[in-house]
Design a protein around this motif. Structure first.
Motif, PDB file in Angstrom:
ATOM      1  N   GLU A   1       5.277 -18.913  -3.824  1.00  0.00           N
ATOM      2  CA  GLU A   1       3.875 -19.275  -4.064  1.00  0.00           C
ATOM      3  C   GLU A   1       2.994 -18.870  -2.894  1.00  0.00           C
ATOM      4  OE1 GLU A   1       2.156 -23.016  -6.439  1.00  0.00           O
ATOM      5  OE2 GLU A   1       2.851 -23.528  -4.410  1.00  0.00           O
ATOM      6  N   GLY A   2       3.491 -19.060  -1.670  1.00  0.00           N
ATOM      7  CA  GLY A   2       2.720 -18.663  -0.494  1.00  0.00           C
ATOM      8  C   GLY A   2       2.535 -17.160  -0.416  1.00  0.00           C
ATOM      9  N   ALA A   3       3.568 -16.395  -0.775  1.00  0.00           N
ATOM     10  CA  ALA A   3       3.476 -14.934  -0.728  1.00  0.00           C
ATOM     11  C   ALA A   3       2.438 -14.414  -1.728  1.00  0.00           C
ATOM     12  CB  ALA A   3       4.845 -14.319  -1.010  1.00  0.00           C
ATOM     13  N   ILE A   4       2.389 -15.021  -2.903  1.00  0.00           N
ATOM     14  CA  ILE A   4       1.397 -14.606  -3.904  1.00  0.00           C
ATOM     15  C   ILE A   4      -0.005 -14.956  -3.440  1.00  0.00           C
ATOM     16  CG2 ILE A   4       0.564 -15.035  -6.262  1.00  0.00           C
ATOM     17  CD1 ILE A   4       3.474 -15.416  -7.105  1.00  0.00           C
ATOM     18  N   ALA A   5      -0.170 -16.158  -2.904  1.00  0.00           N
ATOM     19  CA  ALA A   5      -1.498 -16.597  -2.467  1.00  0.00           C
ATOM     20  C   ALA A   5      -1.999 -15.802  -1.272  1.00  0.00           C
ATOM     21  CB  ALA A   5      -1.460 -18.089  -2.136  1.00  0.00           C
ATOM     22  N   GLU A   6      -1.069 -15.383  -0.384  1.00  0.00           N
ATOM     23  CA  GLU A   6      -1.461 -14.701   0.846  1.00  0.00           C
ATOM     24  C   GLU A   6      -1.299 -13.180   0.752  1.00  0.00           C
ATOM     25  OE1 GLU A   6       0.987 -16.505   3.794  1.00  0.00           O
ATOM     26  OE2 GLU A   6       0.333 -18.542   3.302  1.00  0.00           O
ATOM     27  N   ASN A   7      -1.103 -12.668  -0.459  1.00  0.00           N
ATOM     28  CA  ASN A   7      -0.968 -11.212  -0.676  1.00  0.00           C
ATOM     29  C   ASN A   7       0.169 -10.617   0.160  1.00  0.00           C
ATOM     30  OD1 ASN A   7      -3.105 -11.007  -2.539  1.00  0.00           O
ATOM     31  ND2 ASN A   7      -4.597 -10.924  -0.880  1.00  0.00           N
ATOM     32  N   ARG A   8       1.306 -11.311   0.166  1.00  0.00           N
ATOM     33  CA  ARG A   8       2.453 -10.810   0.921  1.00  0.00           C
ATOM     34  C   ARG A   8       3.532 -10.233   0.006  1.00  0.00           C
ATOM     35  NH1 ARG A   8       5.192 -14.448   2.966  1.00  0.00           N
ATOM     36  NH2 ARG A   8       4.031 -16.385   2.593  1.00  0.00           N
ATOM     37  N   LEU A   9       3.098  -9.776  -1.178  1.00  0.00           N
ATOM     38  CA  LEU A   9       4.008  -9.057  -2.072  1.00  0.00           C
ATOM     39  C   LEU A   9       3.736  -7.567  -1.919  1.00  0.00           C
ATOM     40  CD1 LEU A   9       4.005 -11.215  -5.336  1.00  0.00           C
ATOM     41  CD2 LEU A   9       5.616 -11.255  -3.441  1.00  0.00           C
ATOM     42  N   LYS A  10       4.743  -6.842  -1.472  1.00  0.00           N
ATOM     43  CA  LYS A  10       4.592  -5.419  -1.169  1.00  0.00           C
ATOM     44  C   LYS A  10       5.045  -4.576  -2.362  1.00  0.00           C
ATOM     45  CE  LYS A  10       6.275  -1.850   1.996  1.00  0.00           C
ATOM     46  NZ  LYS A  10       7.206  -1.578   3.132  1.00  0.00           N
ATOM     47  N   PRO A  11       4.143  -3.721  -2.918  1.00  0.00           N
ATOM     48  CA  PRO A  11       4.524  -2.908  -4.085  1.00  0.00           C
ATOM     49  C   PRO A  11       5.570  -1.864  -3.730  1.00  0.00           C
ATOM     50  CG  PRO A  11       2.366  -2.257  -3.260  1.00  0.00           C
ATOM     51  CD  PRO A  11       2.755  -3.485  -2.489  1.00  0.00           C
ATOM     52  N   VAL A  12       6.551  -1.712  -4.627  1.00  0.00           N
ATOM     53  CA  VAL A  12       7.597  -0.704  -4.474  1.00  0.00           C
ATOM     54  C   VAL A  12       7.707   0.043  -5.792  1.00  0.00           C
ATOM     55  CG1 VAL A  12      10.028  -0.275  -3.993  1.00  0.00           C
ATOM     56  CG2 VAL A  12       8.847  -2.151  -2.840  1.00  0.00           C
ATOM     57  N   LEU A  13       7.565   1.362  -5.743  1.00  0.00           N
ATOM     58  CA  LEU A  13       7.635   2.176  -6.953  1.00  0.00           C
ATOM     59  C   LEU A  13       8.957   2.931  -6.982  1.00  0.00           C
ATOM     60  CD1 LEU A  13       4.033   3.679  -7.171  1.00  0.00           C
ATOM     61  CD2 LEU A  13       5.016   1.905  -8.604  1.00  0.00           C
ATOM     62  N   ALA A  14       9.695   2.780  -8.084  1.00  0.00           N
ATOM     63  CA  ALA A  14      10.924   3.540  -8.299  1.00  0.00           C
ATOM     64  C   ALA A  14      10.639   4.607  -9.349  1.00  0.00           C
ATOM     65  CB  ALA A  14      12.050   2.621  -8.764  1.00  0.00           C
ATOM     66  N   ASN A  15      10.613   5.858  -8.958  1.00  0.00           N
ATOM     67  CA  ASN A  15      10.248   6.938  -9.868  1.00  0.00           C
ATOM     68  C   ASN A  15      11.377   7.257 -10.844  1.00  0.00           C
ATOM     69  OD1 ASN A  15       7.703   7.325  -8.741  1.00  0.00           O
ATOM     70  ND2 ASN A  15       8.502   8.696  -7.169  1.00  0.00           N
ATOM     71  N   ILE A  16      10.989   7.509 -12.078  1.00  0.00           N
ATOM     72  CA  ILE A  16      11.929   7.891 -13.132  1.00  0.00           C
ATOM     73  C   ILE A  16      11.758   9.389 -13.380  1.00  0.00           C
ATOM     74  CG2 ILE A  16      12.580   7.560 -15.541  1.00  0.00           C
ATOM     75  CD1 ILE A  16      11.454   4.721 -15.316  1.00  0.00           C
ATOM     76  N   PHE A  17      12.855  10.141 -13.262  1.00  0.00           N
ATOM     77  CA  PHE A  17      12.795  11.585 -13.381  1.00  0.00           C
ATOM     78  C   PHE A  17      13.526  12.068 -14.627  1.00  0.00           C
ATOM     79  CE2 PHE A  17      12.489  10.674  -8.851  1.00  0.00           C
ATOM     80  CZ  PHE A  17      11.411  11.451  -8.465  1.00  0.00           C
ATOM     81  N   SER A  18      13.115  13.237 -15.099  1.00  0.00           N
ATOM     82  CA  SER A  18      13.861  13.910 -16.152  1.00  0.00           C
ATOM     83  C   SER A  18      14.841  14.874 -15.496  1.00  0.00           C
ATOM     84  CB  SER A  18      12.903  14.663 -17.082  1.00  0.00           C
ATOM     85  OG  SER A  18      12.242  15.684 -16.359  1.00  0.00           O
ATOM     86  N   GLU A  19      15.640  15.570 -16.298  1.00  0.00           N
ATOM     87  CA  GLU A  19      16.645  16.470 -15.737  1.00  0.00           C
ATOM     88  C   GLU A  19      16.029  17.607 -14.940  1.00  0.00           C
ATOM     89  OE1 GLU A  19      19.353  17.836 -18.650  1.00  0.00           O
ATOM     90  OE2 GLU A  19      19.986  15.845 -19.266  1.00  0.00           O
ATOM     91  N   ASN A  20      14.823  18.036 -15.345  1.00  0.00           N
ATOM     92  CA  ASN A  20      14.189  19.129 -14.618  1.00  0.00           C
ATOM     93  C   ASN A  20      13.421  18.645 -13.389  1.00  0.00           C
ATOM     94  OD1 ASN A  20      11.903  17.934 -15.663  1.00  0.00           O
ATOM     95  ND2 ASN A  20      11.474  19.555 -17.157  1.00  0.00           N
ATOM     96  N   GLY A  21      13.541  17.342 -13.082  1.00  0.00           N
ATOM     97  CA  GLY A  21      12.920  16.817 -11.870  1.00  0.00           C
ATOM     98  C   GLY A  21      11.484  16.393 -12.020  1.00  0.00           C
ATOM     99  N   ARG A  22      10.931  16.479 -13.230  1.00  0.00           N
ATOM    100  CA  ARG A  22       9.525  16.107 -13.412  1.00  0.00           C
ATOM    101  C   ARG A  22       9.394  14.588 -13.422  1.00  0.00           C
ATOM    102  NH1 ARG A  22       6.078  15.322 -17.856  1.00  0.00           N
ATOM    103  NH2 ARG A  22       7.771  15.764 -19.309  1.00  0.00           N
TER     104      ARG A  22
END
Length: 629
Positions: free
Chosen positions: A413-434
């Motif tokens: 609850e404190g992390a949400i209120a104090e903006n202490r959630l750090k975004p992490v993006l996991a990219n999804i690729f196709s076989e050709n790397g796109r």
């Protein structure tokens, strides 16, 4: 253009052509008749008035008065009297009153010819009387006739269109049903049309479509059955119906490789003792029946725990892998199961004092590889056997549990209120790397040196009913952050959250705002949540998301038999499977699973790719997408 519109257009063209022909013929005949009548009337009036005027003995005043009397009737445009030399004696005339629109008068072009008669005094000619009728009333008559014909045609056309619409609706209903059937097949919904039309051609089409849909349904069911059978052959135990040792090995490796609460937990092993003696007393088949009952007891209990699996790891041992469970809770569950299992053993009176259960409760973590785990299980089982009948032994090693619920609640609850959630993006690729899309997660930042991965704190966040706050935080971030390269975002959500009406409405509101920004969204749902959910509730959630152009995906997919049956109802855009599980599959199971996913338009996404060799192997085996860690 639809068939109804095409027929309406043809009918309208035909109607306009008929209207033009009717108007042309009707007005041509009517105009000729009226012009003749106007001339005849003018000629009769001229002759009668000329005879009357001849009796005045050439008195111009009397003749003018007589002409006034006739002219004032209003039926004539002009009455002109000239002497024999062509000099004007008197003239009565008026402008025609416009009683019809000018365009109609120009179209009709009604002409009134002048009639002439000679006025004389005895045998002496006095002059020529010219009478011209006024066509205003005739034009008004023709205009009224035109409106009547037009109204009759319009009314007839309206009635005809309604009749055509009703007829076409009835005729096209079977075609619409066939269209729905075809669309249903694309979504793996095999619906038969029971309303067979009487029209011969449509009846044949409907019956042929029904036969095709039924054939597709049978093929889909056979493919599902084949995949389930192949899975059972590879990962199933024929005696107990549980998973086998191979499946346990694959699932355990996947759990300890995960960056979430699955990476630590408990393995509880149930070992049936003195079975050789029991076989001699009641026979091999009866002992197997007892073993099956105990296995079924464990399987039923495990359904209450997400991500847990029950496997037969040897002839006499059943292992229950319990991710995220601590030793104290596992001991309590094992004690309850031991009591229930003893009740089943006691039903076999001849061996009730012979057969016992030894239970080993063994903690596991990332550091405890499979060979060490099995060694610990063997030692702990041997220790349990030395105890009294039906004994439980717990292996111990350092494994500090994170925090208590209250501490977790304050931290999240404190992390949400104090903006202490750090975004992490996991990219999804196709076989050709796109880069196709990105999975959005938020790690919890404790301080500058420590942060907790999403998959570690997420289960506790859901249990503490804080996921709604997390969703608000995540979507507010997405709405503000417009610089992300990937326009398609995916996020995992528990099915319990999606099944809550007011939370679901709030989610749809955020999704509508995202769509206005040109972003797509994929809702990921864990397989273990889906297989324990009511089918109608799942379909309601999927249909509502589909109406808002939101795709659904399945995470932690392992081709579970129940999940295979649900695939055509959920219609996921992709399913996530761990790399180790995919590579471990036999060719027959992998081929049938791939074919099944292709038949419903679902992509196979492989997670946990750790090396170039694994990536090359996965591409060779035919995965659609992958995530590199």
């Amino acid at each position: 253009m639809t068939l109804f519109r095409q027929i309406t257009a043809v009918f309208t063209l035909f109607f306009l052509s008929m209207l033009a022909v009717v108007l042309l013929i009707s007005f041509s005949d009517s105009r000729d008749y009226i012009e003749n009548e106007l001339y005849t009337k003018a000629q009769n009036t001229a002759s009668t008035l000329a005879v009357t005027m001849s009796q005045t003995k050439g008195d111009v005043t009397k003749m003018s008065i007589m002409a006034d009397a006739v002219f004032d009737t209003g039926y004539y445009r002009s009455i002109v009297f000239k002497d024999m030399q062509g000099n004007m004696v008197f003239e009565k005339s008026r402008e025609s009153v416009r009683v019809v629109p000018s365009w109609f008068a120009s179209m009709v072009r009604l002409e009134a010819e002048s009639a002439r008669a000679q006025v004389s005094d005895g045998w002496k000619p006095l002059g020529i009387l010219t009478v011209t009728s006024d066509p205003s009333e005739s034009l008004a008559y023709l205009y009224g006739l035109f409106k009547k014909i037009l109204l009759v045609f319009l009314f007839s056309a309206l009635v005809a269109i309604l009749i055509i619409a009703a007829t076409m609706k009835r005729i096209l209903k079977p075609v619409e049903n066939m269209e729905k059937q075809a669309e249903g097949v694309l979504k793996n919904r095999f619906v038969l049309n029971k309303d067979v039309p009487r029209t011969t051609e449509l009846k044949r089409m409907t019956l042929a479509m029904n036969a095709l849909v039924e054939r597709m349904r049978q093929m889909h069911e056979k493919l599902v059955a084949l995949t389930k059978r192949n899975r059972e052959l590879e990962y199933g135990d024929p005696v107990t119906g549980l998973h086998n040792r191979r499946y346990f090995t694959v699932h355990y490796d996947e759990c300890i490789a995960a960056d979430d609460n699955r990476s630590k937990g408990i393995v509880t092993v149930f070992h049936l003792t003195n079975t050789m003696k029991a076989n001699k007393i009641i026979g091999y088949d009866r002992v197997n029946e007892l073993f099956r009952q105990i296995a079924q007891l464990l399987a039923e209990k495990s359904s209450d725990f997400e991500e847990s699996v029950v496997c037969r790891i040897s002839g006499l041992e059943i292992a229950w892998l319990m991710p995220g469970v601590d030793a104290e809770r596992a001991q309590s569950i094992a004690s309850d199961l031991l009591v229930s299992a003893r009740e089943r053993i006691n039903r076999f009176e001849a061996i009730r004092d012979v057969v016992c259960l030894a239970v080993a409760v063994v903690p596991y973590s990332k550091e405890r590889r499979l060979d060490k785990l099995f060694s610990t299980i063997d030692l702990t089982i041997n220790a349990a056997i030395t105890l009294n009948c039906d004994g439980i032994k717990t292996a111990t090693f350092e494994d500090a549990l994170p925090l208590r619920k209250a501490q977790w609640h304050d931290m999240i609850e404190g992390a949400i209120a104090e903006n202490r959630l750090k975004p992490v993006l996991a990219n999804i690729f196709s076989e050709n790397g796109r880069d196709l899309s990105a999975e959005l997660l938020f790690d919890l930042v404790v301080d500058e040196k420590e942060q907790i991965p999403y998959r570690v704190y997420a289960p506790m966040m859901i249990r503490l009913d804080l996921f709604s706050d997390y969703v608000t935080y995540a979507f507010e971030y997405l709405l503000k952050e417009d610089s992300m390269a990937c326009r398609r975002i995916s996020m995992e959500m528990p099915v319990e959250y999606l099944d809550t009406t007011h939370e679901f409405e709030k989610l749809l509101g955020y999704l509508r705002r995202l769509r206005k920004m040109g972003r797509e969204f994929v809702v990921e749902i864990g397989q273990s949540s889906l297989i324990h959910k009511n089918v109608s509730a799942i379909e309601a959630i999927v249909d509502e998301l589909s109406r808002h152009d939101v795709s659904v995906a399945i995470t932690r997919f392992d081709a579970n038999a129940r999940m295979l049956e649900l695939l055509h109802r959920v219609r996921p855009v992709y399913v996530k499977m761990h790399a180790g599980r995919f590579i471990d599959m036999g060719d027959t199971l992998r081929d049938s699973l791939t074919l099944l996913l292709q038949s419903i338009g679902t992509k196979l996404l492989i997670t946990g790719v750790e090396s170039k060799e694994e990536l090359e192997k996965i591409e060779e085996l035919g995965a659609d997408y992958f995530i590199i860690i």
